[in-house]
Design a protein around this motif. Structure first.
Motif, PDB file in Angstrom:
ATOM      1  N   ALA A 163       1.130  -1.086   0.127  1.00  0.00           N
ATOM      2  CA  ALA A 163       0.070  -0.027  -0.268  1.00  0.00           C
ATOM      3  C   ALA A 163       1.336   1.525   0.176  1.00  0.00           C
ATOM      4  N   ARG A 164       0.726   1.623  -0.800  1.00  0.00           N
ATOM      5  CA  ARG A 164       1.400   3.706  -1.408  1.00  0.00           C
ATOM      6  C   ARG A 164       0.225   4.440  -0.896  1.00  0.00           C
ATOM      7  N   ILE A 165       0.475   5.001  -0.287  1.00  0.00           N
ATOM      8  CA  ILE A 165      -0.633   5.903   0.580  1.00  0.00           C
ATOM      9  C   ILE A 165      -0.135   7.308   0.580  1.00  0.00           C
ATOM     10  N   ILE A 166      -0.995   8.320   0.783  1.00  0.00           N
ATOM     11  CA  ILE A 166      -0.948   9.439   1.052  1.00  0.00           C
ATOM     12  C   ILE A 166      -1.875   9.675   1.575  1.00  0.00           C
ATOM     13  N   LEU A 167      -2.199  11.013   2.854  1.00  0.00           N
ATOM     14  CA  LEU A 167      -3.013  11.135   3.111  1.00  0.00           C
ATOM     15  C   LEU A 167      -3.295  13.225   2.933  1.00  0.00           C
ATOM     16  N   VAL A 168      -4.183  13.116   2.218  1.00  0.00           N
ATOM     17  CA  VAL A 168      -4.796  14.536   2.613  1.00  0.00           C
ATOM     18  C   VAL A 168      -5.516  15.257   3.223  1.00  0.00           C
ATOM     19  N   GLU A 194      14.062   4.506 -14.671  1.00  0.00           N
ATOM     20  CA  GLU A 194      13.460   3.461 -14.895  1.00  0.00           C
ATOM     21  C   GLU A 194      14.133   2.322 -13.423  1.00  0.00           C
ATOM     22  N   PHE A 195      12.665   2.512 -12.844  1.00  0.00           N
ATOM     23  CA  PHE A 195      13.373   1.705 -10.915  1.00  0.00           C
ATOM     24  C   PHE A 195      11.964   0.111 -11.312  1.00  0.00           C
ATOM     25  N   ASP A 196      12.475  -0.916 -10.826  1.00  0.00           N
ATOM     26  CA  ASP A 196      11.358  -1.543  -9.914  1.00  0.00           C
ATOM     27  C   ASP A 196      10.658  -1.994  -8.826  1.00  0.00           C
ATOM     28  N   PHE A 197      10.028  -1.736  -8.608  1.00  0.00           N
ATOM     29  CA  PHE A 197       9.659  -1.113  -7.501  1.00  0.00           C
ATOM     30  C   PHE A 197       8.663  -2.270  -6.978  1.00  0.00           C
ATOM     31  N   SER A 198       9.000  -2.800  -5.190  1.00  0.00           N
ATOM     32  CA  SER A 198       8.554  -3.791  -4.542  1.00  0.00           C
ATOM     33  C   SER A 198       7.163  -3.424  -4.250  1.00  0.00           C
ATOM     34  N   ASP A 199       6.035  -4.768  -4.720  1.00  0.00           N
ATOM     35  CA  ASP A 199       4.184  -5.164  -4.029  1.00  0.00           C
ATOM     36  C   ASP A 199       4.627  -5.656  -2.645  1.00  0.00           C
ATOM     37  N   ALA A 200       5.812  -6.006  -2.412  1.00  0.00           N
ATOM     38  CA  ALA A 200       4.899  -7.151  -0.980  1.00  0.00           C
ATOM     39  C   ALA A 200       4.777  -5.959   0.176  1.00  0.00           C
ATOM     40  N   PRO A 201       3.858  -6.621   0.901  1.00  0.00           N
ATOM     41  CA  PRO A 201       3.191  -6.198   1.609  1.00  0.00           C
ATOM     42  C   PRO A 201       4.394  -5.515   2.517  1.00  0.00           C
TER      43      PRO A 201
END
Length: 272
Positions: free
Chosen positions: A10-15, A130-137
Motif C-alpha cells: 500500500a503506497r498511501i498519501i493522506l490529504v 526506470e525503477f522496479d518497485f516492490s509490491d510486497a506487503p
C-alpha cells in the motif's frame, strides 16, 4: 487494538486541511497495520541536515539563504529512503543519485539560484528513471509532506506509483470550533477548549487561577485564511488523483468517527 496483515504493498498519501487530524490517523493506521511504515519528507530533510550528508548540506545552505528546497532534492531524499529499504530497485544500467552523490564537488552556494544547475530528477538516465518497485506487503508506506502540488505528484509518479490517496474531510465549522476555542495556560502548557474541556472559571487556569491566553495562530481569522488557502491549493492535486482512480474521500466530525471508516476501506483494498 487488533492488527491486520496486508496482502500487497500500500503506497498511501493522506490529504486534509490543517487541524483535520492527519497525524492522528497516520498513528492509528501504523498500529492497526504493522507492515505499514511512515515516510516523512520533512523528517528525511532534517535527518540529512543533522547528519551533514552532501545533500543535507546543500539543503541547509538553501534554507539559510531564505530559499525553498527544490522538488528535485525532496524527490532524491524520498528515493534514497525507498532504495535503502529495498522497495525501489534501479534497473540495470541506471546509476541513481543518492544523498552522497555530490560529496566530492559540493561548494556552499551564495544564493538559492545557484541550485538551478543541480541535475534534475530526470537528468540521470534517458530511460526516465526506470525503477522496479516492490509490491510486497512490507513495502507499504504513508508518505507525509509530499506531494502538495500536481507537478510534485507527476514527479513522484515517475518514481513510484501511489495506489491510494485518502482525502480526509471535516466541516470547516467543526475545525474552527475545535481550534479557535482553544485556550492555554502559558506557564504550564495546560490546554482548554471552551466547547468540550472548558476551565472551571472562564478565562482562568483551574490549578493556579491565572489568566489563560489564546495563541495568535489559533485565532479565527488566521484559521479561516489557512483553510481557504488549503482548499484552493489542494483542489488540483485531488483532481489529479481522482482522474487516476486512486482518490477516496472520507468525512466525519472527529478522528474517532473517521478512523473506523478508513480501517474498513483500507482493509478491503489491501488486507490479507
Amino acid at each position: 487494538m487488533s492488527t491486520m496483515r496486508l496482502r500487497k504493498a500500500a503506497r498511501i498519501i493522506l490529504v486534509g486541511a490543517p487541524g483535520v487530524g492527519k497525524g492522528t490517523q497516520t498513528e492509528r493506521m501504523l498500529k492497526r497495520f504493522p507492515q505499514l511504515d511512515s515516510i516523512s519528507s520533512g523528517d528525511l530533510l532534517r535527518d540529512n541536515v543533522r547528519q551533514k550528508t552532501p545533500l543535507g548540506m546543500q539543503a541547509d545552505s538553501i534554507m539559510k539563504t531564505g530559499g525553498l528546497v527544490p522538488d528535485s532534492m525532496i524527490l532524491r531524499l524520498i528515493r534514497n529512503a525507498l532504495t535503502t529499504r529495498g522497495w525501489l530497485i534501479p534497473k540495470e544500467g541506471v546509476q541513481p543519485f543518492t544523498v552522497n552523490t555530490l560529496s566530492t564537488s559540493f561548494t556552499p552556494p551564495t544564493s538559492p539560484d545557484e541550485f538551478l544547475t543541480v541535475p534534475p530528477l530526470h537528468a540521470q538516465a534517458t530511460s526516465d528513471l526506470e525503477f522496479d518497485f516492490s509490491d510486497a506487503p512490507e513495502a507499504s508506506f504513508i508518505l507525509d509532506g509530499f506531494p502538495r502540488t500536481t507537478s510534485q505528484a507527476l514527479q513522484l509518479a515517475s518514481l513510484i506509483p501511489i495506489n491510494m490517496v485518502i482525502h480526509i474531510h471535516t466541516p470547516t465549522s467543526i475545525i474552527l470550533d475545535r481550534i479557535c476555542n482553544r485556550w492555554i495556560h502559558p506557564k504550564s502548557g495546560r490546554v482548554y477548549n471552551t466547547t468540550f474541556n472548558a476551565p472551571k472559571v472562564e478565562g482562568k487556569d483551574d490549578m493556579t487561577g491565572e489568566e489563560l491566553i489564546q495563541r495568535d495562530d489559533d485565532k479565527p481569522e488566521v484559521w479561516q485564511a489557512r483553510l481557504k488557502s488549503f482548499e484552493e491549493n489542494s483542489a488540483p492535486l485531488l483532481n489529479h488523483y481522482e482522474e487516476r482512480g486512486v482518490l477516496w474521500r472520507v468525512e466525519g466530525n472527529s478522528s474517532d468517527e473517521i478512523t473506523p471508516k478508513i480501517f474498513e476501506e483500507f482493509g478491503k483494498r489491501f488486507g490479507a
